[in-house]
Write a protein that holds these residues in place. Structure first.
Motif, short mmCIF file in Angstrom:
data_model
loop_
_atom_site.label_atom_id
_atom_site.label_comp_id
_atom_site.label_asym_id
_atom_site.label_seq_id
_atom_site.Cartn_x
_atom_site.Cartn_y
_atom_site.Cartn_z
N ILE A 99 0.83 -1.22 0.00
CA ILE A 99 0.00 0.00 0.00
C ILE A 99 0.86 1.27 0.00
CG2 ILE A 99 -2.00 -1.07 1.12
CD1 ILE A 99 -1.00 0.20 3.77
N ASN A 100 2.17 1.08 -0.11
CA ASN A 100 3.04 2.26 -0.12
C ASN A 100 3.25 2.79 -1.53
OD1 ASN A 100 3.67 2.74 2.66
ND2 ASN A 100 4.74 0.76 2.64
N GLY A 101 3.83 3.98 -1.59
CA GLY A 101 3.99 4.62 -2.89
C GLY A 101 5.45 4.83 -3.28
N CYS A 102 6.34 3.95 -2.80
CA CYS A 102 7.78 4.16 -3.05
C CYS A 102 8.05 4.32 -4.55
CB CYS A 102 8.58 2.98 -2.52
SG CYS A 102 8.10 2.49 -0.86
N GLU A 103 8.68 5.42 -4.89
CA GLU A 103 8.79 5.77 -6.31
C GLU A 103 9.81 4.92 -7.07
OE1 GLU A 103 8.87 9.93 -7.03
OE2 GLU A 103 6.70 9.91 -6.57
N TYR A 104 10.65 4.20 -6.35
CA TYR A 104 11.73 3.43 -6.98
C TYR A 104 11.39 1.93 -7.03
CZ TYR A 104 12.12 3.16 -2.02
OH TYR A 104 11.78 2.99 -0.71
N CYS A 105 10.19 1.55 -6.58
CA CYS A 105 9.88 0.12 -6.46
C CYS A 105 8.62 -0.20 -7.26
CB CYS A 105 9.68 -0.24 -4.99
SG CYS A 105 9.08 -1.94 -4.79
N PRO A 106 8.69 -1.24 -8.11
CA PRO A 106 7.53 -1.56 -8.95
C PRO A 106 6.33 -2.08 -8.17
CG PRO A 106 9.22 -3.25 -9.15
CD PRO A 106 9.82 -2.14 -8.35
N TYR A 107 6.53 -2.42 -6.90
CA TYR A 107 5.40 -2.93 -6.10
C TYR A 107 4.55 -1.79 -5.54
CZ TYR A 107 7.90 -7.44 -6.12
OH TYR A 107 8.54 -8.61 -6.49
N HIS A 108 4.89 -0.54 -5.87
CA HIS A 108 4.13 0.57 -5.30
C HIS A 108 2.66 0.48 -5.72
CE1 HIS A 108 3.91 2.91 -9.05
NE2 HIS A 108 5.16 2.56 -9.25
N LEU A 109 1.80 0.98 -4.87
CA LEU A 109 0.35 0.80 -5.00
C LEU A 109 -0.19 1.18 -6.36
CD1 LEU A 109 -2.31 0.11 -3.44
CD2 LEU A 109 -2.43 2.51 -2.81
N LYS A 110 0.36 2.27 -6.92
CA LYS A 110 -0.25 2.79 -8.16
C LYS A 110 0.18 2.03 -9.41
CE LYS A 110 -1.26 7.41 -6.60
NZ LYS A 110 -0.39 8.48 -6.16
N ASN A 111 1.12 1.11 -9.26
CA ASN A 111 1.53 0.33 -10.44
C ASN A 111 0.46 -0.71 -10.74
OD1 ASN A 111 2.74 -1.05 -12.49
ND2 ASN A 111 4.61 -1.58 -11.37
N LYS A 112 -0.34 -0.43 -11.76
CA LYS A 112 -1.50 -1.31 -12.03
C LYS A 112 -1.15 -2.40 -13.04
CE LYS A 112 -4.25 0.94 -9.31
NZ LYS A 112 -4.24 0.52 -7.92
N HIS A 113 0.02 -2.32 -13.68
CA HIS A 113 0.29 -3.36 -14.67
C HIS A 113 1.21 -4.46 -14.19
CE1 HIS A 113 3.82 -0.91 -15.74
NE2 HIS A 113 2.98 0.09 -15.72
N ILE A 114 1.54 -4.46 -12.90
CA ILE A 114 2.30 -5.60 -12.38
C ILE A 114 1.29 -6.56 -11.72
CG2 ILE A 114 2.83 -4.65 -10.07
CD1 ILE A 114 5.68 -5.86 -10.49
N PRO A 115 1.40 -7.86 -12.03
CA PRO A 115 0.48 -8.79 -11.37
C PRO A 115 0.77 -8.86 -9.87
CG PRO A 115 1.71 -9.85 -13.16
CD PRO A 115 2.35 -8.54 -12.91
#
Ligand code: SF4
Ligand code: SF4
Length: 473
Positions: A99-115
């Motif tokens: 649920i975090n928004g770390c700008e350097y990590c693809p797991y950030h919440l807003k990344n909608k195209h990573i499964p």
């Protein structure tokens, strides 16, 4: 403006921005000051560390002959505290819900195209079995922060599952945990679950950059994150692992910050960091390292490793497969004591059946198998070690540190390295690696100075050949 105070429980006081900025000016002014650099090196030769200010002067030093002295001293300290052993581990990604928004990590919440994927307990069994079949004994579990999908109960259950799996001669004997900053109560639960080291990267110590890089989610709270290690220790965890992500912010700032953090833990909690990790920003889905303009060169990376080794001689230092074989090779003798091998940085990455979609957190540069990494280390003259003895013998926290600082621990590390390497050779190595390893063990056994220990280690190694496992000093 806040006063610098390493004994303060407040993040902004033990990592004082004002103090760091003052150090940055001081080191810049003194980068050619031969007399001062000599004084610092003289102090460093006692192998009891130097202060964050002194360490930064060494990092900034612009005199070629003195830089060579810095590297030589780092090598000497590494040799003295850790000999030629390199401890092996692998990461295990449990969940990339975050649920975090770390700008350097693809797991950030807003990344909608990573499964998004969270391992079930059955999938963890499959992953850990695959890791055991590679030969791993020590894992670092990784999970995004998400109280709904990855609550602490999920992490605790997963740890229990991991420790319970015994496949053939395999066993995971130490589970280190890298999860988001949490409460004292949750740290206590992790301690009770039998974790090894609690690892939490600071990412950057610069509060302003930190808040920009973490615009949303609980990780936005700089103080809560920076004070996490104090809470972990209050919860009874006495082995903690620090790290910054080099490339996010000015490296000189973060280098100074991490040494200050180590000083704070040692002064305030009585135990310094068990490990310091030195990751660099890598390319990943939805992340382009070009947008982080603080990337450091391989030369500076090597110097950072050397100067951390000098400043905090007792700490274990970790480099991951983010780094290339070449870059890892360069820093091994300057201070690194632990490396990962055969790593997958995705959820389900070790098991073909769970890996249908790409969930990689960052690109791995060193893609060799564990067997290839073990072989390579031995060719370079290192002894790959799968040792987990200290944690299982209760040698943690201040007890561990005093054994380490008095250099007594080497009497355990060396034979334990040889015995766990022997287990690896018997159970998992390719014939070529086995041949190199057997010769190495025979040679290294002779170097154990204490006759009783040497005799016992030789006997245990014969027992391992006959099928017994899990001996330790
Ligand atoms: Fe989540 Fe950690 Fe990635 Fe941040 S770095 S988005 S907390 S998984
Ligand atoms: Fe690490 Fe302790 Fe094993 Fe040495 S004996 S390698 S310090 S676990």
């Amino acid at each position: 403006m806040t006063m610098y105070n390493m004994m303060s429980p407040k993040a902004e006081e033990f990592i004082s921005d004002e103090e760091i900025r003052d150090c940055l000016d001081y080191a810049e002014k003194n980068k050619h000051n031969r007399e001062l650099i000599d004084q610092i090196l003289e102090k460093a030769r006692k192998m009891k560390g130097v202060s964050h200010r002194e360490a930064l002067v060494l990092l900034d030093c612009d005199l070629e002959d003195k830089n060579q002295e810095i590297y030589a001293l780092a090598r000497k300290i590494k040799e003295e505290f850790y000999g030629n052993r390199i401890v092996m581990f692998a990461p295990l990604y449990l969940s990339n819900y975050c649920i975090n928004g770390c700008e350097y990590c693809p797991y950030h919440l807003k990344n909608k195209h990573i499964p998004r994927k969270k391992l079930t307990q059955e999938e963890i069994v499959a992953e850990v079995t695959a890791l055991q079949d590679m030969g791993h004994k020590r894992l670092a579990i990784e999970s995004g922060e998400d109280p709904v999908n990855n609550p602490i109960e999920y992490i605790l259950e997963s740890i229990q599952t991991i420790y319970s799996i015994k496949h053939k001669n395999g066993a995971i004997r130490r589970v280190n945990v890298n999860i988001a900053a949490t409460t004292v109560e949750n740290y206590r639960k992790l301690k009770e679950a039998g974790i090894g080291t609690y690892i939490l990267f600071q990412e950057t110590y610069n509060k302003e950059s930190y808040e920009k890089l973490h615009p949303t989610g609980p990780k936005h709270d700089y103080a809560y994150h920076t004070e996490a290690m104090d809470r972990a220790m209050d919860g009874g965890i006495d082995d903690v692992g620090l790290g910054v992500l080099f490339g996010l912010n000015n490296y000189r700032y973060d280098f100074t910050g991490i040494i200050m953090h180590a000083e704070h833990l040692e002064a305030y909690k009585g135990v310094g960091p068990h490990t310091i990790s030195v990751p660099r920003v890598r390319r990943a889905d939805d992340i382009d390292p070009d947008v982080f303009d603080n990337g450091i060169s391989d030369d500076m990376f090597a110097k950072i490793v050397a100067c951390i080794r000098i400043a905090v001689p007792y700490t274990g230092m970790i480099v991951s497969t983010r780094e290339s074989q070449k870059s890892r090779e360069r820093v091994l003798d300057l201070g690194i004591s632990q490396i990962s091998g055969g790593s997958r940085t995705s959820v389900g990455g070790y098991t073909e059946a769970i890996r249908p979609e790409d969930t990689t957190q960052f690109d791995v540069d060193d893609r060799r198998t564990l067997d290839e990494v073990v072989h390579w280390l031995m060719d370079l003259g290192y002894v790959p070690s799968f040792c987990t003895a200290c944690y299982r013998e209760g040698r943690t926290g201040d007890r561990f540190m005093s054994l380490l600082k008095s250099k007594q621990i080497v009497n355990c590390c060396h034979p334990n390295a040889l015995m766990t390497l022997k287990e690896y050779l018997e159970d998992y190595a390719s014939p070529e690696t086995k041949a190199v390893g057997e010769a190495l063990i025979a040679k290294e056994l002779k170097t154990i100075p204490n006759e009783i220990v040497r005799r016992k280690a030789t006997e245990y190694i014969e027992n391992i050949h006959e099928g017994q496992r899990d001996f330790r000093f």
